[in-house]
Write a protein that holds these residues in place. Structure first.
Motif, PDB file in Angstrom:
ATOM      1  N   LEU B 177      -2.550  -2.264 -10.662  1.00  0.00           N
ATOM      2  CA  LEU B 177      -3.410  -2.288 -11.676  1.00  0.00           C
ATOM      3  C   LEU B 177      -3.936  -1.230 -12.372  1.00  0.00           C
ATOM      4  O   LEU B 177      -3.818  -1.114 -13.732  1.00  0.00           O
ATOM      5  N   HIS B 178      -3.787   0.093 -11.840  1.00  0.00           N
ATOM      6  CA  HIS B 178      -3.964   1.310 -12.474  1.00  0.00           C
ATOM      7  C   HIS B 178      -2.984   1.738 -13.418  1.00  0.00           C
ATOM      8  O   HIS B 178      -3.391   1.886 -14.639  1.00  0.00           O
ATOM      9  N   ALA B 179      -1.880   1.386 -13.333  1.00  0.00           N
ATOM     10  CA  ALA B 179      -0.757   1.791 -14.128  1.00  0.00           C
ATOM     11  C   ALA B 179      -0.739   0.789 -15.214  1.00  0.00           C
ATOM     12  O   ALA B 179      -0.544   0.945 -16.565  1.00  0.00           O
ATOM     13  N   LEU B 180      -1.278  -0.445 -15.134  1.00  0.00           N
ATOM     14  CA  LEU B 180      -1.540  -1.598 -16.147  1.00  0.00           C
ATOM     15  C   LEU B 180      -2.535  -1.075 -17.152  1.00  0.00           C
ATOM     16  O   LEU B 180      -2.664  -1.101 -18.361  1.00  0.00           O
ATOM     17  N   GLN B 181      -3.368  -0.652 -16.559  1.00  0.00           N
ATOM     18  CA  GLN B 181      -4.880  -0.101 -17.203  1.00  0.00           C
ATOM     19  C   GLN B 181      -4.378   1.133 -18.119  1.00  0.00           C
ATOM     20  O   GLN B 181      -4.674   1.041 -19.495  1.00  0.00           O
ATOM     21  N   GLN B 182      -3.639   1.917 -17.638  1.00  0.00           N
ATOM     22  CA  GLN B 182      -3.139   3.264 -18.412  1.00  0.00           C
ATOM     23  C   GLN B 182      -2.381   2.769 -19.677  1.00  0.00           C
ATOM     24  O   GLN B 182      -2.464   3.166 -20.625  1.00  0.00           O
ATOM     25  N   GLN B 183      -1.275   1.611 -19.313  1.00  0.00           N
ATOM     26  CA  GLN B 183      -0.611   1.102 -20.432  1.00  0.00           C
ATOM     27  C   GLN B 183      -1.354   0.695 -21.408  1.00  0.00           C
ATOM     28  O   GLN B 183      -1.330   0.886 -22.465  1.00  0.00           O
ATOM     29  N   GLU B 184      -2.409  -0.189 -21.004  1.00  0.00           N
ATOM     30  CA  GLU B 184      -3.415  -0.712 -22.100  1.00  0.00           C
ATOM     31  C   GLU B 184      -4.322   0.447 -22.776  1.00  0.00           C
ATOM     32  O   GLU B 184      -4.398   0.073 -23.940  1.00  0.00           O
ATOM     33  N   ALA B 185      -4.376   1.448 -22.267  1.00  0.00           N
ATOM     34  CA  ALA B 185      -5.489   2.457 -22.757  1.00  0.00           C
ATOM     35  C   ALA B 185      -4.563   2.885 -24.060  1.00  0.00           C
ATOM     36  O   ALA B 185      -4.823   3.337 -24.959  1.00  0.00           O
ATOM     37  N   GLU B 186      -3.122   3.267 -23.579  1.00  0.00           N
ATOM     38  CA  GLU B 186      -2.138   3.743 -24.443  1.00  0.00           C
ATOM     39  C   GLU B 186      -2.121   2.997 -25.830  1.00  0.00           C
ATOM     40  O   GLU B 186      -2.233   3.474 -27.058  1.00  0.00           O
ATOM     41  N   ALA B 187      -2.010   1.662 -25.526  1.00  0.00           N
ATOM     42  CA  ALA B 187      -2.006   0.652 -26.569  1.00  0.00           C
ATOM     43  C   ALA B 187      -3.344   0.555 -27.430  1.00  0.00           C
ATOM     44  O   ALA B 187      -3.325   0.424 -28.622  1.00  0.00           O
ATOM     45  N   MET B 188      -4.262   0.829 -26.698  1.00  0.00           N
ATOM     46  CA  MET B 188      -5.664   0.640 -27.326  1.00  0.00           C
ATOM     47  C   MET B 188      -5.572   1.774 -28.495  1.00  0.00           C
ATOM     48  O   MET B 188      -6.291   1.749 -29.507  1.00  0.00           O
ATOM     49  N   GLU B 189      -5.409   2.940 -28.043  1.00  0.00           N
ATOM     50  CA  GLU B 189      -5.252   4.014 -28.749  1.00  0.00           C
ATOM     51  C   GLU B 189      -4.547   4.014 -30.073  1.00  0.00           C
ATOM     52  O   GLU B 189      -4.844   4.203 -31.399  1.00  0.00           O
ATOM     53  N   LEU B 190      -3.240   3.319 -30.124  1.00  0.00           N
ATOM     54  CA  LEU B 190      -2.753   2.929 -31.277  1.00  0.00           C
ATOM     55  C   LEU B 190      -3.305   1.991 -32.035  1.00  0.00           C
ATOM     56  O   LEU B 190      -3.323   2.012 -33.329  1.00  0.00           O
ATOM     57  N   ARG B 191      -3.826   1.049 -31.445  1.00  0.00           N
ATOM     58  CA  ARG B 191      -4.725  -0.031 -32.323  1.00  0.00           C
ATOM     59  C   ARG B 191      -5.782   0.722 -32.997  1.00  0.00           C
ATOM     60  O   ARG B 191      -6.253   0.486 -34.081  1.00  0.00           O
ATOM     61  N   PHE B 192      -6.489   1.544 -32.265  1.00  0.00           N
ATOM     62  CA  PHE B 192      -7.582   2.362 -32.885  1.00  0.00           C
ATOM     63  C   PHE B 192      -7.280   3.350 -34.165  1.00  0.00           C
ATOM     64  O   PHE B 192      -7.861   3.136 -34.976  1.00  0.00           O
ATOM     65  N   ARG B 193      -6.053   3.946 -33.847  1.00  0.00           N
ATOM     66  CA  ARG B 193      -5.460   4.523 -34.959  1.00  0.00           C
ATOM     67  C   ARG B 193      -5.067   4.173 -36.512  1.00  0.00           C
ATOM     68  O   ARG B 193      -5.046   4.446 -37.254  1.00  0.00           O
ATOM     69  N   LYS B 194      -4.891   2.725 -36.124  1.00  0.00           N
ATOM     70  CA  LYS B 194      -4.144   2.044 -37.209  1.00  0.00           C
ATOM     71  C   LYS B 194      -4.768   1.762 -38.485  1.00  0.00           C
ATOM     72  O   LYS B 194      -4.354   2.261 -39.429  1.00  0.00           O
ATOM     73  N   PRO B 195      -6.365   1.721 -38.377  1.00  0.00           N
ATOM     74  CA  PRO B 195      -6.970   1.696 -39.707  1.00  0.00           C
ATOM     75  C   PRO B 195      -7.497   2.925 -40.063  1.00  0.00           C
ATOM     76  O   PRO B 195      -8.227   3.240 -41.290  1.00  0.00           O
TER      77      PRO B 195
END
Lengths: 246, 217
Positions: B177-195
């Motif tokens: 779970l922790h590993a997946l949460q970290q993966q999702e966090a990284e993806a969140m950052e990319l999504r945040f930076r997009k606009p």
């Protein structure tokens, strides 16, 4: 005046007293009361609605009503407003069906009974229990207050707002100085620089709006229509800052 | 007592007060140097050490930065010793400048900053708009797996309440779970930076241009 969220939300240094008093009804009708009550902020991890969805959370299911005493074990408290908290989806999912009292007798902290800042402190992008309070630790673990996603979301806001505020501070008054200089020296290059600066400052102000403390989809009046209750709680209000002027 | 003598006495008293004041200012500055500047440098070096662990590819560059900061810290220490209190009679500002120059403090700090800038290490904590080659990954699959794991953990807890082996059974699920949460966090950052449209690097460049232009005045 548009208020912007601070780079870091500090846990409240006072107890968040409830200001809304909705009449008996199904709990789904209390949603607007809860959103105003907690300042559109998760009562536990302190993420704000704008951290999760800049265009408004309504309809996305990202902020929900938390039954502090779970519905399954306390059906009599399902529609009891004092049992309800605004909570982000991540905290809600993490708690699942964990009981209010843990195996070692530690208890979940009630966000309306104590000053959150007395039990937790913002340390970097984490929300850490103060001292070795077992209840704070149990609350922290149950709601996963430092789930990597929450830590990341906090960092995003801190970096985003911090960098923009620093730029605005650094260039405060420069636009006028550049224009004055351009006038004195009749230098079109300086005018072009002033124009670029103005454009960048405007861009920053536009971007700040994603962190409005009061989201665009906030509804007024709420279900209880308590006079003067549809404002941010003071503990949050004092941390926000007004959208800077151009 | 002649008026001349009274004047001399007053002048002597004023001189004494000035000397005392000088000493107080000196003490204060030395204390501040130790308490704030050095503390800041120590904190910066500590933070960089943490980064060092997280980013092995930057090891060499970061080690050099830490060395520069440590050197600056030692220089601050030496400066403090020089400033207090004897040399202050020469005037605080000139003493400070001369000592700082002698100790090469400015150049050490500049060296640290220069190492950080071109390496893009300062930018580690900075949010840039998405760069060419970066894209936002699909997050649905990770979110679904996280949801599934929470369900499994919940079912386990319900089924084995009071079982002493429960923690052990849940442990591998929590790790995943922790590993997946970290993966999702990284993806969140990319999504945040997009606009994002404001680029802090452009901001710094513009500030430098403005400062240069205004200095020319």
């Amino acid at each position: 005046m548009i208020k912007i969220m601070p780079p870091v939300t500090r846990p409240w240094n006072r107890v968040l007293l409830r200001r809304h008093h909705p009449p008996p009804a199904h709990y789904s009708r209390f949603r607007d009361c809860l959103r105003w009550e907690f300042g559109f902020t998760c009562a536990f991890c302190l993420l704000h609605e704008s951290d999760v969805c800049e265009s408004g959370v309504e309809g996305w299911g990202t902020f929900q009503a938390e039954h502090f005493d779970p519905q399954s074990s306390h059906p009599e408290r399902v529609n009891d407003y004092s049992n309800l908290f605004l909570i982000c989806k991540l905290c809600n999912r993490a708690r699942g069906t964990y009981a209010r009292i843990g195996a070692d007798d530690s208890r979940l902290l009630n966000a309306c009974d104590i000053a959150w800042g007395a039990c937790f402190q913002a340390a970097g992008d984490q929300l850490l229990p103060r001292g070795d309070d077992p209840d704070a630790s149990y609350t922290c673990a149950t709601y996963e207050l430092n789930d990597p996603r929450k830590v990341k979301i906090r960092r995003l806001r801190r970096s985003f707002i911090g960098a923009r505020l620093a730029f605005l501070r650094e260039t405060q008054g420069d636009h006028k100085r550049l224009l004055d200089q351009a006038e004195d020296q009749e230098d079109p290059g300086t005018i072009a620089l002033a124009k670029r600066l103005q454009r960048m400052r405007r861009l920053i102000l536009e971007e700040f709006l994603r962190y409005r403390a009061i989201p665009l989809d906030s509804n007024k009046p709420c279900f209880c229509a308590e006079p003067g209750a549809c404002v941010l709680p003071q503990v949050l209000e004092t941390q926000t800052f007004p959208l800077p002027a151009m | 007592m002649s008026s001349e003598y009274i004047k001399v006495l007053k002048l002597q008293r004023s001189k004494r007060r000035l000397t005392e004041l000088h000493e107080i200012v000196g003490r204060d500055v030395v204390a501040q140097l130790h308490a704030s500047v050095q503390e800041t440098l120590h904190a910066a070096a500590g933070r960089l050490r943490e980064l060092l662990e997280a980013t092995p590819e930057k090891t060499r560059a970061l080690s050099e930065v830490i060395a520069d900061l440590s050197k600056a810290s030692e220089q601050i220490d030496a400066l403090g010793r020089q400033l207090y209190p004897a040399t202050l009679s020469q005037g605080f500002a000139s003493t400070f400048q001369a000592s700082a120059q002698k100790e090469g403090l400015k150049s050490s700090l500049r060296a640290a900053m220069d190492r950080l800038e071109p390496e893009g290490l300062l930018a580690k904590d900075e949010l840039l708009p998405l760069q060419p080659g970066e894209s936002v990954p699909e997050m649905g699959a990770i979110a679904r797996e996280i949801d599934g794991l929470y369900d499994q953990i919940r079912d386990l807890i319900s089924a084995r309440a009071g079982d002493p082996g429960l923690k052990e059974a849940v442990h591998p699920l929590r790790i995943r779970l922790h590993a997946l949460q970290q993966q999702e966090a990284e993806a969140m950052e990319l999504r945040f930076r997009k606009p994002l449209r404001f680029d802090p690097r452009e901001g710094r460049k513009l500030i430098r241009e403005i400062q240069d232009r205004l200095r020319k005045q």
